[in-house]
Scaffold this motif. Structure first.
Motif, PDB file in Angstrom:
ATOM      1  N   ARG A 210       0.833  -1.203   0.000  1.00 40.17           N
ATOM      2  CA  ARG A 210       0.000   0.000   0.000  1.00 40.17           C
ATOM      3  C   ARG A 210       0.874   1.263   0.000  1.00 40.17           C
ATOM      4  NH1 ARG A 210      -4.503  -0.215   4.284  1.00 40.17           N
ATOM      5  NH2 ARG A 210      -5.059  -2.104   3.145  1.00 40.17           N
ATOM      6  N   HIS A 211       1.795   1.291  -0.954  1.00 40.60           N
ATOM      7  CA  HIS A 211       2.687   2.426  -1.131  1.00 40.60           C
ATOM      8  C   HIS A 211       2.469   3.055  -2.509  1.00 40.60           C
ATOM      9  CE1 HIS A 211       4.626   1.067   2.474  1.00 40.60           C
ATOM     10  NE2 HIS A 211       5.605   1.945   2.381  1.00 40.60           N
ATOM     11  N   TYR A 232       5.578   6.756  -0.648  1.00 40.84           N
ATOM     12  CA  TYR A 232       4.631   7.309   0.315  1.00 40.84           C
ATOM     13  C   TYR A 232       3.785   6.167   0.878  1.00 40.84           C
ATOM     14  CZ  TYR A 232       5.905  11.800  -1.749  1.00 40.84           C
ATOM     15  OH  TYR A 232       6.597  12.897  -2.193  1.00 40.84           O
ATOM     16  N   ASP A 233       3.693   6.104   2.200  1.00 41.17           N
ATOM     17  CA  ASP A 233       3.027   5.003   2.891  1.00 41.17           C
ATOM     18  C   ASP A 233       1.553   5.340   3.127  1.00 41.17           C
ATOM     19  OD1 ASP A 233       2.238   2.914   4.484  1.00 41.17           O
ATOM     20  OD2 ASP A 233       3.636   3.329   6.127  1.00 41.17           O
ATOM     21  N   SER A 235      -0.558   2.865   4.246  1.00 41.15           N
ATOM     22  CA  SER A 235      -1.104   1.867   5.164  1.00 41.15           C
ATOM     23  C   SER A 235      -1.622   2.538   6.433  1.00 41.15           C
ATOM     24  CB  SER A 235      -0.037   0.825   5.514  1.00 41.15           C
ATOM     25  OG  SER A 235       1.045   1.426   6.207  1.00 41.15           O
ATOM     26  N   ARG A 236      -1.390   3.824   6.534  1.00 40.56           N
ATOM     27  CA  ARG A 236      -1.903   4.652   7.624  1.00 40.56           C
ATOM     28  C   ARG A 236      -2.420   5.954   7.020  1.00 40.56           C
ATOM     29  NH1 ARG A 236       1.938   8.476   7.974  1.00 40.56           N
ATOM     30  NH2 ARG A 236       4.036   7.946   7.243  1.00 40.56           N
ATOM     31  N   ASN A 238      -2.515   9.400   5.673  1.00 40.22           N
ATOM     32  CA  ASN A 238      -1.393  10.167   5.133  1.00 40.22           C
ATOM     33  C   ASN A 238      -1.947  11.293   4.257  1.00 40.22           C
ATOM     34  OD1 ASN A 238       1.080  11.074   4.266  1.00 40.22           O
ATOM     35  ND2 ASN A 238       1.843   9.068   3.620  1.00 40.22           N
TER      36      ASN A 238
END
Length: 265
Positions: A210-211, A232-233, A235-236, A238
């Motif tokens: 999930r980037h 860029y992540d 998974s949280r 952002n």
């Protein structure tokens, strides 16, 4: 001049096809530095921060205020943790999230700033263009899912969103490169753009876990220059990165793309 220009465009088209074929022959999703060198590809850094020395050369961010992502869209993206066994499920969730946010932001900015609407970002069907398949599904899984361009003005610049079944690291992915070479070559064959010899690309590349990252590419006649942002992540939550990526999807075009402007530099 017309004959010189036609020969130059044809030569670049041929060289881009050769690069694409060399990358097609590589054995994995991730392309190693030695294979990049053999294919005449430069892998360069890209920073989306405007004050960086590694800023984009051909694309500008949209400057006006944009809405935040819808809470329901963020909730849907973060409902489950990333699944390394089903990477394309996660990339599809990211693609839906970004597509919705791009659309909402474009509509908002067009209404709020009628004197400075987004110059890019309108959804276009890939089938409207004479591209190749823009996917692989045997041995490797990746595909381009969304494209946009500049409806106003004579711009060769083009943007695409891509999903790859790969875990992101510092290496370029085969789908990223092959999407770039295919679309660039097609743009150089487009009659309405025949005054241009450079067809810059902006790619939003979605991958596991999930980037996302942003790529900017141009071909100078000898080397394919691909500038890649950090990963860029998503998974949280952002929001800051989502807004930054959206600004570039909606933003303007810049840079030298014709023989005349390049000679006058």
């Amino acid at each position: 001049m017309d004959e010189v220009l036609a020969r130059e465009r044809a030569d670049r088209d041929h060289k881009l096809a050769r690069i694409e074929e060399l990358i097609r022959q590589t054995p994995s999703q991730h392309v190693e530095p030695s294979d990049l060198k053999a294919a005449s590809i430069r892998h360069l850094p890209l920073s989306l921060d405007e004050d960086s020395e590694h800023h984009p050369h051909f694309f500008n961010p949209y400057p006006e205020e944009l809405p935040l992502p819808e809470k329901e869209d963020e909730k849907g993206l973060l409902e489950f943790p990333p699944d390394p066994k089903h990477i394309l499920w996660d990339t599809r969730d990211m693609e839906i999230f970004f597509t919705n946010h791009f659309s909402n932001s474009w509509e908002y900015a067009s209404d709020e700033y009628p004197d400075n609407p987004p110059p890019s970002g309108i959804y276009r069907e890939i089938g409207d263009y004479k591209f190749g398949q823009l996917l692989e599904s045997v041995g490797f899984n990746w595909y381009a899912v969304t494209v946009t361009e500049y409806p106003e003005g004579d711009y060769p610049h083009f943007k695409a969103t891509l999903e790859s079944e790969a875990i992101g690291d510092g290496r370029l992915l085969r789908g990223e490169i092959m999407t770039i070479t295919d679309i660039m070559a097609a743009r150089l064959r487009t009659r309405s753009l025949r005054s241009h010899i450079i067809a810059p690309m902006l790619v939003i590349s979605l991958m596991g876990p999930r980037h996302a990252r942003v790529l900017e590419a141009d071909f100078d006649g000898e080397m394919l220059n691909i500038r890649a942002s950090k990963l860029y992540d998503f998974s949280r939550k952002n929001t800051e990165s989502a807004q930054l990526i959206t600004r570039y999807w909606l933003g303007g075009a810049c840079g030298q793309t014709t023989i005349e402007t390049m000679k006058s530099k």
